[in-house]
Design an enzyme around this catalytic site. Structure first.
Site, mmCIF file in Angstrom:
data_model
loop_
_atom_site.group_PDB
_atom_site.id
_atom_site.type_symbol
_atom_site.label_atom_id
_atom_site.label_comp_id
_atom_site.label_asym_id
_atom_site.label_seq_id
_atom_site.Cartn_x
_atom_site.Cartn_y
_atom_site.Cartn_z
ATOM 1 N N SER A 128 9.506 -4.765 -0.540
ATOM 2 C CA SER A 128 9.931 -3.468 -1.263
ATOM 3 C C SER A 128 11.350 -3.502 -0.843
ATOM 4 O O SER A 128 11.794 -3.773 0.281
ATOM 5 C CB SER A 128 9.111 -2.214 -0.576
ATOM 6 O OG SER A 128 9.638 -1.053 -0.950
ATOM 7 N N TYR A 141 5.432 1.999 6.552
ATOM 8 C CA TYR A 141 5.485 1.257 5.405
ATOM 9 C C TYR A 141 6.747 0.159 5.663
ATOM 10 O O TYR A 141 6.948 -0.887 5.308
ATOM 11 C CB TYR A 141 5.977 2.292 4.202
ATOM 12 C CG TYR A 141 5.831 1.357 2.752
ATOM 13 C CD1 TYR A 141 4.878 0.803 2.259
ATOM 14 C CD2 TYR A 141 6.945 1.456 2.247
ATOM 15 C CE1 TYR A 141 4.702 0.188 1.228
ATOM 16 C CE2 TYR A 141 7.085 0.758 0.835
ATOM 17 C CZ TYR A 141 5.613 0.023 0.349
ATOM 18 O OH TYR A 141 6.067 -0.510 -0.835
ATOM 19 N N LYS A 145 6.801 -4.027 5.618
ATOM 20 C CA LYS A 145 7.567 -4.556 4.387
ATOM 21 C C LYS A 145 8.821 -5.521 4.980
ATOM 22 O O LYS A 145 9.020 -6.588 4.369
ATOM 23 C CB LYS A 145 8.120 -3.648 3.309
ATOM 24 C CG LYS A 145 6.987 -3.113 2.486
ATOM 25 C CD LYS A 145 6.050 -4.141 2.044
ATOM 26 C CE LYS A 145 5.035 -3.580 1.212
ATOM 27 N NZ LYS A 145 4.144 -4.479 0.345
ATOM 28 N N THR A 176 4.467 2.271 -11.922
ATOM 29 C CA THR A 176 2.972 2.093 -11.871
ATOM 30 C C THR A 176 2.265 3.186 -12.142
ATOM 31 O O THR A 176 2.802 4.503 -12.116
ATOM 32 C CB THR A 176 2.600 1.648 -10.296
ATOM 33 O OG1 THR A 176 3.029 2.719 -9.458
ATOM 34 C CG2 THR A 176 3.315 0.442 -9.978
#
Length: 244
Positions: A128, A141, A145, A176
């Site tokens: 990401s 997160y 990543k 998405t």
């Protein structure tokens, strides 16, 4: 194109979002595609896999090898994101994020290496842009990543001489279902959608198929001299400085 004829691919998180676009792209180019995620996959050969269970990755790889007899491509796309500032995040939640986003790919790669060594196979990890920068409240997160990007380079270095390549993609804002549902839940979805497009020099957000196209290239033989790289797919977002 038929770049993956007679090849076997395993895509984690392949039932939805970027993972599904990757699975579809590889299948359209001739691969036999297995997907691994929490639920069943009605479209591909799905393996129900709980990535919080450290035994699950090895079981998934073993099942692919048993059913297909080989493994040529491993795509680590499954992941999670939990919004919380560091002071508000429990150790349990921190560990869960790292388990799903970083430890599970490590275990998938560990289990897959003997099979990929036999086929001179490839690995592509879905990282990401938050492994390069950060949005507010995304400490776990971002850390996971960034770790996945580093793991990508380490695998490339350790196993390149064995004919195994490992690269990663770092998507930005991609349309998405999860992101589209988030926009739809806002008070003024149209305004937010317009604003999110303007932060990208290309003038819009991305599509899962655009990420899948790069993943397919990195997984294919034509990128045979490419390994240990992290490719940003973000419409130029990370290149754009904010206004003063």
């Amino acid at each position: 194109m038929t770049r993956f004829t007679d090849k076997v691919a395993l895509v984690t998180g392949g039932r939805s979002g970027i993972g599904r676009a990757i699975a579809t792209r590889l299948a359209n180019e001739g691969a036999r595609v297995f997907t691994a995620q929490r639920g069943k996959d009605p479209e591909f050969e799905g393996l129900v896999t709980d990535f919080t269970d450290p035994q699950s990755p090895a079981r998934a790889v073993a099942e692919v090898a048993a059913r297909a007899g080989r493994l040529d491509v491993l795509i680590n796309s499954a992941g999670m994101m939990q919004e919380a500032r560091i002071e508000d995040m429990s150790l349990e939640d921190w560990q869960k994020n790292l388990t799903v986003n970083l430890t599970a790919p490590f275990l998938m790669i560990k289990a897959a290496l003997p099979h990929l060594r036999a086929t001179q196979g490839t690995i592509v990890n879905v990282g990401s842009i938050e492994g390069l920068g950060s949005n507010p409240g995304h400490a776990a997160y971002c850390a996971s990543k960034a770790g996945l990007h580093a793991l990508t380079r380490a695998v490339a270095v350790d196993h390149g001489a064995e004919g195994i390549r490992c690269n990663a993609v770092a998507p930005g804002w991609i349309d998405t279902d999860l992101n589209l549902d988030y926009i739809a839940s806002l008070d003024d979805p149209a305004t937010f959608a317009a604003r999110i497009g303007t932060i990208h020099p290309i003038g819009r957000t991305g599509r899962p198929e655009e990420v899948a196209a790069l993943v397919a290239f990195l997984a294919a033989a034509e990128s045979g001299f490419v390994t240990g790289q992290v490719y940003t797919v973000d419409g130029g977002r990370m290149s754009k400085l904010s206004l003063p």
